[in-house]
Design an enzyme around this catalytic site. Structure first.
Site, PDB file in Angstrom:
ATOM      1  N   ASN A 182      -4.039   6.082  -0.076  1.00 55.85           N
ATOM      2  CA  ASN A 182      -3.214   6.311   1.103  1.00 55.85           C
ATOM      3  C   ASN A 182      -2.551   7.683   1.085  1.00 55.85           C
ATOM      4  O   ASN A 182      -2.360   8.304   2.129  1.00 55.85           O
ATOM      5  CB  ASN A 182      -2.150   5.218   1.230  1.00 55.85           C
ATOM      6  N   HIS A 229      -3.307  -3.538  -5.417  1.00 54.77           N
ATOM      7  CA  HIS A 229      -3.557  -3.139  -4.033  1.00 54.77           C
ATOM      8  C   HIS A 229      -5.043  -3.267  -3.696  1.00 54.77           C
ATOM      9  O   HIS A 229      -5.857  -2.441  -4.083  1.00 54.77           O
ATOM     10  CB  HIS A 229      -3.084  -1.689  -3.806  1.00 54.77           C
ATOM     11  N   GLU A 272      -6.378  -0.762  -6.558  1.00 58.60           N
ATOM     12  CA  GLU A 272      -5.429   0.119  -7.237  1.00 58.60           C
ATOM     13  C   GLU A 272      -4.444  -0.756  -8.010  1.00 58.60           C
ATOM     14  O   GLU A 272      -3.743  -1.586  -7.416  1.00 58.60           O
ATOM     15  CB  GLU A 272      -4.686   0.995  -6.228  1.00 58.60           C
ATOM     16  N   SER A 276       0.817  -1.215   0.000  1.00 58.03           N
ATOM     17  CA  SER A 276       0.000   0.000   0.000  1.00 58.03           C
ATOM     18  C   SER A 276       0.847   1.258   0.000  1.00 58.03           C
ATOM     19  O   SER A 276       0.320   2.354  -0.118  1.00 58.03           O
ATOM     20  CB  SER A 276      -0.901   0.016   1.243  1.00 58.03           C
TER      21      SER A 276
END
Length: 596
Positions: free
Chosen positions: A192, A142, A154, A121
């Protein structure tokens, strides 16, 4: 044609790895699930079995489908078991050296055409890929936790990832029923990079004792509709994991101070306060791994008696203003049983406000949320006036006039002359310094901020803003009034943005900077935050609703007060406002609303 994946391998069977195993097995794909030891394999098997049993109990999975799902999983110790799979996804802890060693071994074990994927991540997919002799076949996939539930994936390509590999993985995501966003290899990717700056800022707010953990979390849940408050979310993620992600993004992402981990995070990690998994983080839990919060020494007393302790009695309330916010606040107080005096500039404005309140109350009756008797009683409690002199005997005044400091200061100077001693004078400002308004009076101890959210009759949150001159009695009165209104009052200091705007708008600004850098599209960024983080709206949807001019003004105020380089308004936001692209109200903002 995209390649057909008939078997995949998953390396690492913690919560995330076991969830990824479930995603593939649910969709008819055989999975080789690999761990470092038999005990670790068994923990993964227990996690998967528990998840699927819960799905059966909730009626979301048939028993036969569960049994078929479990039968598709081959549990193995060691990477050699992955010699014939078409795709491997690694889901081990976020340590670059560990991932590089695993990928070097996978490169040796797996067939030449196999795709090697990491679920990282925050780490560099490129740095992981160079541990292999096939970096063009390495990609980031991800998933978000819990993987069986969260829709977003992702897909992270490096500068050498083959276009065919990207296309194959995108097609696989579609087969799995996921929404994929494809992006390049940058620290934090989309979700993130935007989420952790916000979380870090919330921890900083708590560390400086600006507000309590409960008030910070309640503010963001109730004020923004987020599924969890930031500190509760940090506990769920794990403070050790959060620290590693922030530290990685800080080092890889241009050393933006927004991502420099707040010292408190490292201190808590060192002390073993890791969040839910250790039983204690920002909150205390029933036991390690439990989601149930239990009271501890920091839990506030929230009984009615405690809230009213030291509070003045409030029976009659004056509300000054004629806009949407003033109208909503009149309705809130009148429905709660207070006698209300509405003051506007002239009989015509009073008539409009009266009509607006009647319309809103009638809607409540039509929707079955209010009886006709309660509607009539609420209207009967309101006196309509065009002169401030009628506020001479009220117990509380709530100001909801235009957001201009000179106007508010002049109003408060007048209220100071008219109102009796001991009256609480409250401003609903969302951005101006409350202390500047307070010092326009001879009674700054009686002045406080009561920031209602729009629409006031619906939104459950009120920010109670204390200045350094606000008395404890005034604060206690404000808390008691909010409780009597059925609102959640959160207490904070007199700082730009208070809690909600101070946390929300830098996140929105970061999203604009991401778009400005051509890292991703507005649609994909919105998808990432809605599907990956459970936000009710994506950042660009929200910016267009709020108004780009309003957002820019708030961001400028935050930057001017805090002087944090990361808070400087994104140039793209400034350019759009200059061009008159203000969002929905002008027909165009980040999206064109004239075609909808």
């Amino acid at each position: 044609m995209a390649r057909e994946f008939t078997s995949v391998g998953v390396v690492g069977l913690g919560t995330m790895g076991a969830g990824i195993v479930e995603v593939f097995a649910r969709n008819g794909i055989d999975v080789v699930a690999v761990e470092i030891s038999a005990a670790a394999v068994e923990r993964g098997r227990v996690t998967l079995t528990g998840s699927t049993d819960r799905a059966v109990a909730k009626g979301k999975l048939a028993e036969a489908d569960r049994d078929a799902l479990l039968a598709r999983v081959d549990w193995q110790v060691g990477l050699d078991a992955l010699h014939s799979v078409d795709l491997v996804i690694e889901a081990v802890p976020e340590h670059l050296d560990l991932k590089q060693r695993i990928f070097a071994e996978l490169d040796r074990v797996c067939k030449p055409e196999a795709i090697l994927a990491t679920n990282t991540s925050s780490l560099s997919v490129t740095e992981i890929s160079v541990a292999t002799t096939r970096p063009n076949q390495v990609i980031g996939i991800h998933f978000f936790n819990p993987a069986p539930v969260m829709k977003l994936v992702e897909v992270v390509r490096t500068v050498v990832t083959s276009a065919d590999v990207v296309a194959d993985v995108e097609a696989l995501c579609e087969r799995l029923g996921k929404v994929d966003v494809t992006i390049s290899d940058r620290a934090g990717f989309i979700a993130n990079a935007l989420l952790f700056g916000y979380l870090n800022h919330a921890v900083s707010m708590f560390e400086s004792r600006y507000a309590t953990r409960e008030d910070i979390d309640a503010a963001m849940k109730l004020g923004c509709g987020l599924p969890m408050g930031p500190l509760a979310l940090m506990d769920l993620i794990g403070l050790d994991t959060a620290y590693e992600i922030l530290d990685t993004m800080y080092r890889r992402g241009g050393r933006d101070r927004r991502h420099a981990p707040v010292p408190l995070i490292k201190q808590m990690v060192t002390a073993g306060l890791l969040g839910r998994k250790s039983g204690r983080g920002f909150y205390t839990y029933e036991r390690p791994g439990s989601p149930v919060v239990v009271p501890d020494e920091h839990t506030p007393v929230t009984t009615g008696a405690a809230l009213a302790d030291g509070a003045r009695a409030i029976a009659k309330v004056g509300i000054v203003g004629s806009g949407t916010m003033a109208t909503g606040i009149i309705e809130v107080f009148a429905k709660a049983g207070y006698e209300v005096i509405s003051v506007t500039r002239g009989a015509e404005k009073s008539a409009k406000v009266c009509e607006a309140v009647k319309t809103s109350l009638n809607k409540g009756v039509v929707r079955g949320k209010l009886s006709e008797e309660d509607r009539d009683a609420a209207l009967g409690r309101v006196t309509w006036s065009a002169t401030l002199d009628h506020l001479a005997d009220v117990d509380l005044v709530v100001e909801a006039v235009v957001e201009e400091l000179s106007v508010k200061k002049a109003l408060f100077a007048s209220l100071d002359e008219i109102c009796k001693p001991g009256v609480v004078l409250a401003t609903t400002t969302s951005s101006l310094p409350v202390i500047d308004v307070a010092m326009a009076t001879q009674r700054p101890a009686d002045v406080i901020g009561l920031h209602f959210f729009n629409p006031a009759p619906i939104m459950p949150l009120v920010e109670i803003v204390q200045t350094i001159r606000t008395s404890a009695e005034t604060s206690a009165t404000a808390r008691a009034v909010c409780a009597a209104l059925g609102k959640t009052g959160v207490v904070c200091g007199d700082r730009s943005g208070f809690i909600v705007n101070a946390l929300l708008f830098p996140y929105l600004n970061d999203a604009v900077k991401m778009l400005e850098a051509s890292y991703s599209t507005a649609d994909d960024i919105d998808y990432a935050m809605k599907l990956g983080c459970g936000y009710p709206m994506g950042p660009f949807e929200l910016l267009d609703v709020v108004g780009l001019d309003v957002s820019l003004a708030i961001q400028r105020e935050l930057y001017l007060e805090l002087r944090e380089p990361g808070f400087a308004p994104a140039p793209l936001l400034e350019h759009l406002v200059t061009a008159g692209y203000l969002g929905r109200k002008s027909g165009r903002g980040f999206r064109d609303h004239t075609k909808r």
